[in-house]
Design a protein around this motif. Structure first.
Motif, PDB file in Angstrom:
ATOM      1  N   ARG A   1       0.244  54.935  10.047  1.00 15.54           N
ATOM      2  CA  ARG A   1       1.104  54.973  11.350  1.00 15.54           C
ATOM      3  C   ARG A   1       0.237  54.141  12.562  1.00 15.54           C
ATOM      4  NH1 ARG A   1       0.719  60.906  12.118  1.00 15.54           N
ATOM      5  NH2 ARG A   1       0.679  61.322  10.090  1.00 15.54           N
ATOM      6  N   GLU A   2      -1.250  53.963  12.259  1.00 17.43           N
ATOM      7  CA  GLU A   2      -1.959  53.447  13.208  1.00 17.43           C
ATOM      8  C   GLU A   2      -1.787  51.919  12.985  1.00 17.43           C
ATOM      9  OE1 GLU A   2      -5.986  54.384  12.464  1.00 17.43           O
ATOM     10  OE2 GLU A   2      -5.753  56.432  13.167  1.00 17.43           O
ATOM     11  N   SER A   3      -2.056  51.123  12.212  1.00 15.46           N
ATOM     12  CA  SER A   3      -1.870  49.749  11.962  1.00 15.46           C
ATOM     13  C   SER A   3      -0.566  49.142  11.449  1.00 15.46           C
ATOM     14  CB  SER A   3      -3.019  49.336  10.750  1.00 15.46           C
ATOM     15  OG  SER A   3      -2.515  49.830   9.553  1.00 15.46           O
ATOM     16  N   GLY A   4       0.304  49.861  10.732  1.00 19.46           N
ATOM     17  CA  GLY A   4       1.439  49.401  10.266  1.00 19.46           C
ATOM     18  C   GLY A   4       1.509  48.279   9.258  1.00 19.46           C
ATOM     19  N   GLY A   5       0.163  47.850   8.620  1.00 23.06           N
ATOM     20  CA  GLY A   5       0.305  46.916   7.748  1.00 23.06           C
ATOM     21  C   GLY A   5      -1.245  46.892   7.043  1.00 23.06           C
ATOM     22  N   SER A   6      -1.456  45.977   6.405  1.00 16.29           N
ATOM     23  CA  SER A   6      -2.924  45.993   5.655  1.00 16.29           C
ATOM     24  C   SER A   6      -3.801  45.503   6.751  1.00 16.29           C
ATOM     25  CB  SER A   6      -2.852  44.960   4.568  1.00 16.29           C
ATOM     26  OG  SER A   6      -2.439  43.724   5.046  1.00 16.29           O
ATOM     27  N   LYS A   7      -4.973  46.016   6.628  1.00 16.78           N
ATOM     28  CA  LYS A   7      -6.022  45.984   7.480  1.00 16.78           C
ATOM     29  C   LYS A   7      -7.037  45.827   6.779  1.00 16.78           C
ATOM     30  CE  LYS A   7      -8.218  48.037  11.651  1.00 16.78           C
ATOM     31  NZ  LYS A   7      -7.871  49.071  12.814  1.00 16.78           N
ATOM     32  N   LEU A   8      -8.020  44.747   7.112  1.00 17.67           N
ATOM     33  CA  LEU A   8      -9.570  44.511   6.590  1.00 17.67           C
ATOM     34  C   LEU A   8     -10.519  44.701   7.603  1.00 17.67           C
ATOM     35  CD1 LEU A   8     -11.379  43.983   4.173  1.00 17.67           C
ATOM     36  CD2 LEU A   8     -11.031  41.722   4.696  1.00 17.67           C
ATOM     37  N   THR A   9     -11.385  45.668   7.199  1.00 14.60           N
ATOM     38  CA  THR A   9     -12.582  45.763   8.437  1.00 14.60           C
ATOM     39  C   THR A   9     -13.813  45.619   7.534  1.00 14.60           C
ATOM     40  OG1 THR A   9     -11.532  47.484   9.504  1.00 14.60           O
ATOM     41  CG2 THR A   9     -13.918  47.371   9.876  1.00 14.60           C
ATOM     42  N   VAL A  10     -14.565  44.616   7.965  1.00 13.18           N
ATOM     43  CA  VAL A  10     -15.803  44.121   7.709  1.00 13.18           C
ATOM     44  C   VAL A  10     -16.971  44.647   8.559  1.00 13.18           C
ATOM     45  CG1 VAL A  10     -17.527  42.197   7.023  1.00 13.18           C
ATOM     46  CG2 VAL A  10     -15.056  42.012   6.930  1.00 13.18           C
ATOM     47  N   GLY A  11     -17.602  45.707   8.292  1.00 10.13           N
ATOM     48  CA  GLY A  11     -18.343  46.657   9.107  1.00 10.13           C
ATOM     49  C   GLY A  11     -19.569  46.098   9.570  1.00 10.13           C
TER      50      GLY A  11
ATOM     51  N   CYS B   1      -3.374  39.734   4.408  1.00 15.52           N
ATOM     52  CA  CYS B   1      -3.858  40.699   5.598  1.00 15.52           C
ATOM     53  C   CYS B   1      -3.404  40.578   6.809  1.00 15.52           C
ATOM     54  CB  CYS B   1      -5.683  40.321   5.525  1.00 15.52           C
ATOM     55  SG  CYS B   1      -6.376  41.409   6.656  1.00 15.52           S
ATOM     56  N   ASP B   2      -2.848  41.519   7.303  1.00 17.39           N
ATOM     57  CA  ASP B   2      -2.080  41.500   8.767  1.00 17.39           C
ATOM     58  C   ASP B   2      -3.253  41.776   9.771  1.00 17.39           C
ATOM     59  OD1 ASP B   2       0.302  41.686   7.858  1.00 17.39           O
ATOM     60  OD2 ASP B   2       0.610  43.878   7.312  1.00 17.39           O
ATOM     61  N   THR B   3      -4.385  42.538   9.751  1.00 18.33           N
ATOM     62  CA  THR B   3      -5.444  42.790  10.669  1.00 18.33           C
ATOM     63  C   THR B   3      -6.817  42.477  10.065  1.00 18.33           C
ATOM     64  OG1 THR B   3      -3.834  44.028  11.980  1.00 18.33           O
ATOM     65  CG2 THR B   3      -6.229  44.061  12.507  1.00 18.33           C
ATOM     66  N   LEU B   4      -7.573  41.559  10.552  1.00 13.89           N
ATOM     67  CA  LEU B   4      -8.988  41.451  10.199  1.00 13.89           C
ATOM     68  C   LEU B   4      -9.780  41.993  11.399  1.00 13.89           C
ATOM     69  CD1 LEU B   4     -11.200  40.603   8.198  1.00 13.89           C
ATOM     70  CD2 LEU B   4     -10.927  38.375   9.235  1.00 13.89           C
ATOM     71  N   VAL B   5     -10.878  42.882  11.076  1.00 16.24           N
ATOM     72  CA  VAL B   5     -11.736  43.405  12.103  1.00 16.24           C
ATOM     73  C   VAL B   5     -12.942  42.765  11.706  1.00 16.24           C
ATOM     74  CG1 VAL B   5     -12.692  45.362  13.409  1.00 16.24           C
ATOM     75  CG2 VAL B   5      -9.994  45.199  12.811  1.00 16.24           C
ATOM     76  N   VAL B   6     -13.818  42.185  12.367  1.00 20.09           N
ATOM     77  CA  VAL B   6     -14.995  41.454  12.148  1.00 20.09           C
ATOM     78  C   VAL B   6     -16.104  42.208  13.004  1.00 20.09           C
ATOM     79  CG1 VAL B   6     -16.463  39.700  11.821  1.00 20.09           C
ATOM     80  CG2 VAL B   6     -13.940  39.591  11.346  1.00 20.09           C
ATOM     81  N   GLU B   7     -16.950  43.238  12.368  1.00 18.01           N
ATOM     82  CA  GLU B   7     -17.985  43.722  12.946  1.00 18.01           C
ATOM     83  C   GLU B   7     -19.416  43.255  12.329  1.00 18.01           C
ATOM     84  OE1 GLU B   7     -17.207  47.801  12.078  1.00 18.01           O
ATOM     85  OE2 GLU B   7     -15.718  47.921  13.902  1.00 18.01           O
TER      86      GLU B   7
ATOM     87  N   GLU C   1     -17.739  34.579   6.349  1.00 26.21           N
ATOM     88  CA  GLU C   1     -17.761  33.218   6.229  1.00 26.21           C
ATOM     89  C   GLU C   1     -16.479  32.979   5.297  1.00 26.21           C
ATOM     90  OE1 GLU C   1     -21.134  31.080   5.146  1.00 26.21           O
ATOM     91  OE2 GLU C   1     -22.221  31.845   6.580  1.00 26.21           O
ATOM     92  N   ALA C   2     -15.404  32.574   5.714  1.00 25.51           N
ATOM     93  CA  ALA C   2     -14.189  32.712   5.008  1.00 25.51           C
ATOM     94  C   ALA C   2     -13.005  31.589   5.339  1.00 25.51           C
ATOM     95  CB  ALA C   2     -13.635  33.818   4.944  1.00 25.51           C
ATOM     96  N   THR C   3     -12.015  31.399   4.834  1.00 27.79           N
ATOM     97  CA  THR C   3     -10.703  30.747   5.167  1.00 27.79           C
ATOM     98  C   THR C   3      -9.646  31.922   5.048  1.00 27.79           C
ATOM     99  OG1 THR C   3     -11.330  28.864   4.185  1.00 27.79           O
ATOM    100  CG2 THR C   3      -9.149  28.850   4.439  1.00 27.79           C
ATOM    101  N   MET C   4      -9.018  31.782   6.158  1.00 29.95           N
ATOM    102  CA  MET C   4      -7.769  32.980   6.197  1.00 29.95           C
ATOM    103  C   MET C   4      -6.627  32.473   6.765  1.00 29.95           C
ATOM    104  SD  MET C   4      -9.201  35.820   8.887  1.00 29.95           S
ATOM    105  CE  MET C   4      -7.657  36.931   8.245  1.00 29.95           C
ATOM    106  N   ASP C   5      -5.436  33.299   6.453  1.00 31.53           N
ATOM    107  CA  ASP C   5      -4.470  33.052   7.363  1.00 31.53           C
ATOM    108  C   ASP C   5      -3.838  34.431   7.344  1.00 31.53           C
ATOM    109  OD1 ASP C   5      -1.889  32.704   8.398  1.00 31.53           O
ATOM    110  OD2 ASP C   5      -1.178  31.216   6.819  1.00 31.53           O
ATOM    111  N   SER C   6      -3.786  34.872   8.825  1.00 38.01           N
ATOM    112  CA  SER C   6      -3.505  36.219   9.001  1.00 38.01           C
ATOM    113  C   SER C   6      -2.495  36.466  10.256  1.00 38.01           C
ATOM    114  CB  SER C   6      -4.650  37.159   9.166  1.00 38.01           C
ATOM    115  OG  SER C   6      -4.600  38.527   9.489  1.00 38.01           O
ATOM    116  N   ARG C   7      -2.153  37.717  10.477  1.00 36.78           N
ATOM    117  CA  ARG C   7      -1.681  37.987  11.879  1.00 36.78           C
ATOM    118  C   ARG C   7      -2.498  38.160  13.035  1.00 36.78           C
ATOM    119  NH1 ARG C   7       0.489  42.838  12.081  1.00 36.78           N
ATOM    120  NH2 ARG C   7       0.770  42.923  14.291  1.00 36.78           N
TER     121      ARG C   7
END
Length: 182
Positions: free
Chosen positions: A58-68, A81-87, A91-97
């Motif tokens: 319900r919160e995200s509506g899709g796939s979410k990756l959180t790097v704490g 990955c629909d949402t990437l949260v970086v905390e 060091e990466a290559t990505m294509d996301s929403r």
């Protein structure tokens, strides 16, 4: 006699010392003091996975990756990955929403994103198809392409900056014909 759990009508198989007359199936509880001590942690932790699993879609509506915080993720390609949260550090290559970099987060590499919200640091090649938001604590450096740009007072943007972030030829053809990409 089997006792019923109030959650989902399933039987409670968790070991507790709160039930009278039921043996404690814990193999490490061989002492009388351990069998008489109520085990609260397993009972309290049991309902949480079911409630958080039902709340997550319900919160995200899709796939979410959180790097704490204090996590370093290096040398990867992030896909689907629909949402990437970086905390921490990525060091990466990505294509996301959506990409959200927290105040203490950092991303180094290459990213193609629909919406980017930068509170921390980004260094590398960044293509934002829709909207790039750099907050007061944010710092973006490298080769940056964007559709729309918002920079709060104090936010930093440096490098090769280009307006008009059309990522692929299909999007370019649709843009020329006046249609929008969904």
């Amino acid at each position: 006699m089997a006792l019923q759990s109030p959650f989902f009508g399933k039987r409670d198989n968790e070991p507790t010392g709160l039930r009278h007359g039921s043996p404690n199936p814990n193999p490490y509880a061989n002492t009388p003091a351990a069998t008489n001590t109520p085990s609260v942690a397993p009972v309290a932790a049991a309902p949480q996975p079911a409630s958080s699993a039902s709340a997550a879609p319900r919160e995200s509506g899709g796939s979410k990756l959180t790097v704490g915080p204090n996590i370093k993720l290096k040398g990867v390609e992030i896909t689907d990955c629909d949402t990437l949260v970086v905390e921490g550090l990525v060091e990466a290559t990505m294509d996301s929403r959506v990409m959200q970099i927290a105040e203490r987060g950092a991303f180094k590499g290459s990213a193609e994103i629909d919406i980017a919200e930068i509170h921390g640091e980004f260094d590398g090649n960044l293509t934002v198809r829709q909207k790039l938001v750099i907050f007061a604590t944010g710092k973006v450096t490298g080769k940056i392409r964007y559709g729309k740009l918002v920079i709060e007072e104090g936010g930093q943007l440096a490098g090769e900056i280009l307006f008009g972030a059309v990522a692929n030829s299909k999007s370019a053809l649709l843009a020329k014909s006046g249609l929008q990409v969904a």
